[in-house]
Write an enzyme that holds these catalytic residues in place. Structure first.
Site, PDB file in Angstrom:
ATOM      1  CE  LYS A   9       2.946   2.135   3.610  1.00 20.87           C
ATOM      2  NZ  LYS A   9       2.467   3.491   4.063  1.00 20.87           N
ATOM      3  CE1 TYR A  49      -2.640   2.782   2.195  1.00 25.24           C
ATOM      4  CE2 TYR A  49      -1.670   2.708   0.000  1.00 25.24           C
ATOM      5  CZ  TYR A  49      -1.534   2.666   1.380  1.00 25.24           C
ATOM      6  OH  TYR A  49      -0.289   2.511   1.943  1.00 25.24           O
ATOM      7  CG  ASN A 112       4.414   5.795   6.185  1.00 23.56           C
ATOM      8  OD1 ASN A 112       4.353   4.994   5.256  1.00 23.56           O
ATOM      9  ND2 ASN A 112       3.341   6.263   6.802  1.00 23.56           N
ATOM     10  CG  HIS A 115      -0.344  -1.222   5.371  1.00 27.48           C
ATOM     11  ND1 HIS A 115      -1.270  -0.215   5.577  1.00 27.48           N
ATOM     12  CD2 HIS A 115      -1.015  -2.389   5.574  1.00 27.48           C
ATOM     13  CE1 HIS A 115      -2.441  -0.760   5.883  1.00 27.48           C
ATOM     14  NE2 HIS A 115      -2.312  -2.081   5.887  1.00 27.48           N
ATOM     15  CD  GLU A 126      -5.532  -3.640   5.733  1.00 30.72           C
ATOM     16  OE1 GLU A 126      -4.444  -3.966   6.242  1.00 30.72           O
ATOM     17  OE2 GLU A 126      -6.016  -2.499   5.854  1.00 30.72           O
TER      18      GLU A 126
END
Ligand code: DAT
Ligand code: MG
Length: 149
Positions: A9, A49, A112, A115, A126
């Site tokens: 990310k 998302y 965080n 992913h 995905e």
């Protein structure tokens, strides 16, 4: 064989942790099929998302994931989903096991770092959202028999 979409990310990219994070999946024994460095569009973020659309943090999630470039990868292996998720660590980094990526580098749920897909079905879905079939490489790893029985 399972596939998982892994994203470093924007915080992981900005903090210079791409190499560190890639190395952990590589040395775990997962096989890389594809990798690209991209700026996610609003549209791609919304699609990625979509399952969280009704959650109160959805807008923050989209803002975060589009706030800078991400490193998108597809890794393959038997049990790739579980292996990748344990390498990533718990969603809340403050609760993640030391030794996991989030447990070693993270403090905040909204920062965080990584992913990873949560099921074999979502791994395929995905991977297809981020990569065209021809962007994923079919190859034989020379060390395969030393990693897999
Ligand atoms: P994970 O990324 O571990 O698969 P998830 O799929 O449940 O976690 O949620 C996607 C992301 O949404 C997660 O990485 C961080 C954010 N998130 C999840 N739960 C949250 C919450 N309660 N408050 C704020 N952000 C949250
Ligand atoms: Mg998830």
């Amino acid at each position: 064989m399972e596939r998982t979409l892994i994203l470093v990310k924007p915080d992981g990219v900005q903090r210079g942790l791409m190499g560190e994070i890639v190395a952990r999946f590589e040395r775990r024994g997962l096989k890389l099929l594809g990798m690209k460095f991209i700026q996610m569009s609003q549209e791609l973020a919304n699609q990625h998302y979509a399952v969280h659309k009704e959650r109160p943090f959805f807008n923050d999630l989209v803002t975060y994931i589009t706030s800078g470039p991400v490193l998108a990868m597809v890794w393959e292996g038997k049990d790739a989903i579980a292996a990748a998720r344990s390498t990533i660590g718990a969603t809340k980094p403050a609760e993640a096991t030391p030794g996991s990526i989030r447990g070693d580098f993270g403090m905040e749920i909204g920062r965080n770092l990584v992913h990873g897909s949560d099921s074999p079905e979502n791994g395929v879905k995905e991977a297809n959202l981020f990569f065209k079939p021809e962007e994923l490489v079919t190859w034989t790893r020379a060390t395969e028999s030393w990693i897999r029985e």
